[in-house]
Design a protein around this motif. Structure first.
Motif, mmCIF file in Angstrom:
data_model
loop_
_atom_site.group_PDB
_atom_site.id
_atom_site.type_symbol
_atom_site.label_atom_id
_atom_site.label_comp_id
_atom_site.label_asym_id
_atom_site.label_seq_id
_atom_site.Cartn_x
_atom_site.Cartn_y
_atom_site.Cartn_z
ATOM 1 N N GLY B 167 0.636 -1.099 0.215
ATOM 2 C CA GLY B 167 -0.089 -0.054 -0.242
ATOM 3 C C GLY B 167 0.745 1.412 0.013
ATOM 4 O O GLY B 167 0.301 2.203 -0.047
ATOM 5 N N ALA B 168 2.159 1.165 0.339
ATOM 6 C CA ALA B 168 3.152 2.434 0.226
ATOM 7 C C ALA B 168 3.918 2.402 -0.954
ATOM 8 O O ALA B 168 4.348 1.182 -1.435
ATOM 9 N N ARG B 169 4.619 3.518 -1.070
ATOM 10 C CA ARG B 169 5.594 3.562 -2.398
ATOM 11 C C ARG B 169 7.062 3.664 -1.817
ATOM 12 O O ARG B 169 8.058 2.952 -2.081
ATOM 13 N N LEU B 170 7.277 4.647 -1.278
ATOM 14 C CA LEU B 170 8.475 5.070 -0.632
ATOM 15 C C LEU B 170 8.864 4.811 0.627
ATOM 16 O O LEU B 170 9.869 3.686 0.891
ATOM 17 N N THR B 171 8.104 5.052 1.651
ATOM 18 C CA THR B 171 8.407 4.641 2.818
ATOM 19 C C THR B 171 7.346 3.379 3.408
ATOM 20 O O THR B 171 6.334 3.564 3.858
ATOM 21 N N THR B 172 8.107 2.262 3.113
ATOM 22 C CA THR B 172 6.969 1.222 2.813
ATOM 23 C C THR B 172 6.632 0.577 4.154
ATOM 24 O O THR B 172 5.388 -0.083 4.053
ATOM 25 N N ASN B 173 7.220 0.824 5.005
ATOM 26 C CA ASN B 173 6.787 0.026 6.369
ATOM 27 C C ASN B 173 6.146 -1.234 5.987
ATOM 28 O O ASN B 173 5.114 -1.797 6.625
ATOM 29 N N MET B 174 6.849 -2.082 5.515
ATOM 30 C CA MET B 174 6.500 -3.454 4.842
ATOM 31 C C MET B 174 6.754 -4.627 5.878
ATOM 32 O O MET B 174 7.711 -4.731 6.405
ATOM 33 N N GLY B 175 5.712 -5.496 5.849
ATOM 34 C CA GLY B 175 6.031 -6.646 6.617
ATOM 35 C C GLY B 175 5.601 -6.574 8.101
ATOM 36 O O GLY B 175 5.208 -5.569 8.654
ATOM 37 N N ARG B 176 5.611 -7.682 8.933
ATOM 38 C CA ARG B 176 5.427 -7.852 10.268
ATOM 39 C C ARG B 176 6.545 -8.742 10.836
ATOM 40 O O ARG B 176 7.124 -9.565 10.118
ATOM 41 N N ILE B 177 6.606 -8.952 12.097
ATOM 42 C CA ILE B 177 7.242 -9.797 12.625
ATOM 43 C C ILE B 177 6.771 -11.244 12.230
ATOM 44 O O ILE B 177 5.505 -11.343 12.402
ATOM 45 N N GLY B 178 7.560 -12.145 11.598
ATOM 46 C CA GLY B 178 7.127 -13.533 11.144
ATOM 47 C C GLY B 178 6.756 -13.449 9.808
ATOM 48 O O GLY B 178 6.417 -14.605 9.259
ATOM 49 N N GLY B 179 6.541 -12.344 9.183
ATOM 50 C CA GLY B 179 5.995 -12.659 7.582
ATOM 51 C C GLY B 179 5.545 -11.280 7.177
ATOM 52 O O GLY B 179 5.837 -10.119 7.508
ATOM 53 N N PHE B 180 4.658 -11.205 6.547
ATOM 54 C CA PHE B 180 3.895 -10.179 5.784
ATOM 55 C C PHE B 180 2.620 -9.939 6.325
ATOM 56 O O PHE B 180 1.864 -10.928 6.896
ATOM 57 N N GLU B 181 1.859 -8.756 6.061
ATOM 58 C CA GLU B 181 0.478 -8.491 6.387
ATOM 59 C C GLU B 181 -0.540 -9.251 5.716
ATOM 60 O O GLU B 181 -1.460 -9.765 6.317
ATOM 61 N N ARG B 182 -0.113 -9.425 4.410
ATOM 62 C CA ARG B 182 -1.113 -10.304 3.809
ATOM 63 C C ARG B 182 -0.255 -11.091 2.626
ATOM 64 O O ARG B 182 0.717 -10.504 2.334
ATOM 65 N N ASP B 183 -0.950 -12.044 1.843
ATOM 66 C CA ASP B 183 -0.131 -12.861 0.879
ATOM 67 C C ASP B 183 -0.178 -11.909 -0.204
ATOM 68 O O ASP B 183 -1.179 -10.923 -0.517
ATOM 69 N N TRP B 184 0.656 -12.088 -1.137
ATOM 70 C CA TRP B 184 0.787 -11.141 -2.511
ATOM 71 C C TRP B 184 -0.176 -11.543 -3.331
ATOM 72 O O TRP B 184 -0.570 -12.546 -3.400
ATOM 73 N N SER B 185 -1.030 -10.315 -3.883
ATOM 74 C CA SER B 185 -2.045 -10.682 -4.707
ATOM 75 C C SER B 185 -1.354 -11.144 -6.073
ATOM 76 O O SER B 185 -0.223 -10.866 -6.569
ATOM 77 N N PRO B 186 -2.404 -11.540 -7.005
ATOM 78 C CA PRO B 186 -1.916 -12.060 -8.323
ATOM 79 C C PRO B 186 -1.589 -10.721 -9.186
ATOM 80 O O PRO B 186 -0.432 -10.814 -9.747
ATOM 81 N N ALA B 187 -2.117 -9.635 -8.545
ATOM 82 C CA ALA B 187 -1.481 -8.502 -9.436
ATOM 83 C C ALA B 187 -0.200 -8.063 -9.216
ATOM 84 O O ALA B 187 0.536 -7.702 -9.950
ATOM 85 N N ALA B 188 0.253 -8.408 -7.933
ATOM 86 C CA ALA B 188 1.773 -7.993 -7.336
ATOM 87 C C ALA B 188 2.572 -8.901 -8.429
ATOM 88 O O ALA B 188 3.632 -8.309 -9.006
ATOM 89 N N PHE B 189 2.388 -10.350 -8.510
ATOM 90 C CA PHE B 189 3.388 -11.070 -9.209
ATOM 91 C C PHE B 189 2.969 -10.776 -10.845
ATOM 92 O O PHE B 189 4.181 -10.726 -11.594
ATOM 93 N N LYS B 190 2.105 -10.435 -11.329
ATOM 94 C CA LYS B 190 2.006 -9.849 -12.570
ATOM 95 C C LYS B 190 2.725 -8.753 -12.896
ATOM 96 O O LYS B 190 3.621 -8.634 -13.751
ATOM 97 N N LYS B 191 2.726 -7.699 -11.787
ATOM 98 C CA LYS B 191 3.469 -6.590 -12.108
ATOM 99 C C LYS B 191 5.075 -6.892 -11.916
ATOM 100 O O LYS B 191 5.838 -6.472 -12.840
#
Lengths: 176, 411
Positions: B167-191
């Protein structure tokens, strides 16, 4: 053959006796204490010994332990890395709370220069023999050493919010 | 008092006086920065110039020092991620992942293989973005704007992938302890797949534009060199060290997040000059593409986070509908599940070198001490030595090729 922790311990205790102590494996890194007076000689030995070969100074930083006894209120932590055997160690030198002083490591590693300046800037730890021990990230006019625990991050006089409810108490122990 | 403790102006005044007495030539003090287009951030180089040649210099940093370490000591663990974003903001996911891995090491959490592979993919994308910026801006600083305009849109494409993931572009604040917030969408893999298809020919063209370009070569070869020995002593890591001829790479030396599963080379240079740094980064982009392709091909199925309800923030929709999730969310956000007393150092291969997190916890909700080993801060001190005796325009190219990010330099 990889460099074993026991070998490092044996070599250091053999060469420096009581000046190195407290060998403990914390997670993946062997950690030990050195006497501040001999820290430079020990770092040099770690770097130059044909077997130990800790050729790379990864990191230098300070830690403030205000609850420790006077003699051990500050620590300078060196992370060193032997690239040939791929072994990392953590060397800690505890310093007196009133006069935190230790020899500089700039004679061994050029990279220690700014890292020691940063440690001085934040904790007021004096690195004896450092060529340019002055503030680096904070302004020169500053009088306090801001990373010491006695300096709260926020203005203690604020009454509009109770920091405890935001996990922001200046004293960690008060949180529980 | 040592001369070095004097402000550069006063120290240089002595040298100026001495030199003028000797041969009648005049020296001048030049402030390169703090805000100068070529410093790429707010830091100052006070240079003593003999005509256009640099006699001496001193780097002054701290203009955007934001006390991250102090703030970190006063924040629960989840609230520290935004601080890491803002260090090397050109590749913030690497910083985020490094921080999570440090915490996971402290908590002895084993993350699922799928998470490890996804992390590798996003970290390599971040590395590509970082190198795109560094190399194309090096072109700009030597007078070639076209390449920059050409490849910069691909950094945007990478940002779109981040956006799809978190959901963010520059300051991503990505992930969580133990993994990701949600699984990656098919759109992400397509991109990602689209990017992998479109980007390589563009990068080849960019390389063709500069690598054998006479002007670019003249402006960068033998400019700002540093020997392997000096680089090591200064604590160089990452592409800057590899350009000097030492193949030290954290991903190989101390593999994290399953890097040992992938085949890739570590590009090394020879002379440690600006041109080599450019070439090493350029080659690393190809290696990153290689890694991403392997990770995508071998991507395991499975959960996208470890089963650690004490530390993993539950998904938002569950927080709204499930009491247990709400309780966990509250407890974690308030930092009521502390990290046990321990001490860890975890390094990752950042965009420009070994980014290390040294964490001491005392069993409370905040770190007792968190120190960031910031690669920029450590090697920027060598800058003055690298440009001494060179021309002012060489200093610009050298600074650019070092990839010093002010956010990380000051932290």
């Amino acid at each position: 053959m990889a460099l074993e922790s026991a070998v490092i311990e044996d070599k250091l205790t053999g060469a420096f006796g009581d000046n190195v102590s407290g060998f403990v494996q914390i997670k993946d890194i062997l950690s030990f204490e050195v006497q501040a007076d001999n820290a430079n000689a020990i770092l040099q030995y770690l770097k130059e010994d044909a077997l130990l070969r800790f050729n790379f100074l990864t990191d230098v930083c300070g830690v403030h332990y205000p609850d420790n006894e006077k003699e051990r209120q500050f620590a300078v932590v060196y992370h060193m890395h032997n690239w040939m055997d791929n072994v990392r160690i953590r060397v800690k030198a505890y310093l007196n709370g009133d006069t935190p002083e230790i020899d500089t490591a700039t004679n061994l590693f050029l990279g220690a220069n700014w890292q020691e300046r940063e440690t001085y800037d934040f904790y007021g730890i004096i690195f004896k023999g450092h060529p340019q021990l002055k503030r680096i990230l904070n302004m020169d006019e500053m009088e306090s050493f801001p990373m010491r625990k006695e300096f709260p991050m926020e203005d203690g006089g604020r009454t509009d919010k109770d920091d405890r409810f935001f996990g922001r108490s200046t004293d960690n122990a008060l949180n529980f | 008092m040592s001369d070095l403790l004097l402000p550069p102006e006063e120290r240089y005044a002595k040298i100026i006086k001495q030199r003028q007495n000797e041969d009648g030539s005049e020296l001048a003090i030049l402030n390169l920065g703090p805000t100068h287009p070529a410093t790429h951030g707010i830091f100052q180089n006070i240079l003593l110039m003999d005509g256009e040649r640099i006699v001496d210099g001193e780097g002054t940093v701290g203009y955007i020092h934001r006390a991250f370490e102090k703030i970190a000591e006063n924040r629960p663990f989840y609230q520290i991620t935004p601080l890491t974003d803002r260090m090397n903001y050109c590749s913030s996911p690497i910083n985020n992942m490094g921080w999570w891995m440090t915490l996971e090491k402290a908590l002895d959490i084993e993350v699922p293989k799928r998470v490890q592979y996804l992390r590798v993919i996003v970290m390599e994308l971040a590395r590509i973005a970082d190198h795109i910026i560094c190399n194309s801006v090096l072109g700009v600083d030597t007078g070639a704007l076209t390449g920059f305009l050409y490849v910069f849109q691909y950094r945007e494409k990478i940002y779109e992938i981040y956006e799809e993931i978190c959901g963010a572009r520059l300051t991503t604040n990505m992930g969580r302890i133990g993994g990701f917030e949600r699984d990656w969408s098919p759109a992400a893999f397509k991109k990602i797949n689209d990017f992998l298809e479109e980007f390589p020919p563009i990068w080849t063209e960019f390389e063709n534009l500069l690598m054998r370009n006479r002007i670019f070569m003249d402006r960068t070869i033998d400019v700002g060199p540093i020997s392997a020995e000096r680089a090591m002593s200064y604590g160089f890591t990452g592409p800057n060290l590899r350009a000097a001829g030492i193949d030290y790479d954290v991903r190989v030396m101390q593999p994290y997040s399953s890097y040992e599963d992938f085949e890739f080379d570590v590009p090394v240079g020879k002379s440690g000059d600006t041109y080599d740094r450019f070439c090493v980064r350029s080659a690393e982009v190809w290696e990153s593409i290689k890694i991403i392709k392997q990770a995508l091909a071998k991507l395991p199925e499975g959960p996208f986070h470890a089963n650690v309800p004490d530390y993993y923030l539950p998904p938002k929709e569950e927080v709204y509908t499930n009491m247990e999730a709400l309780i966990y969310h509250f407890k974690i956000v308030m930092g009521e599940v502390p990290v046990p007393k321990t001490e860890v150092y975890h390094p990752v291969e950042g965009g420009n070198g070994e980014l290390g997190f040294y964490l001491i916890t005392d069993g409370s909700r905040t770190p007792f001490r968190l120190h960031f080993r910031r690669p920029c801060f450590i090697y920027y001190q060598a800058f003055n030595e690298m440009v001494r005796g060179q021309m002012l325009s060489d200093a610009i190219a050298t600074l650019s090729s070092l990839n010093v990010i002010a956010g990380e330099l000051d932290a």
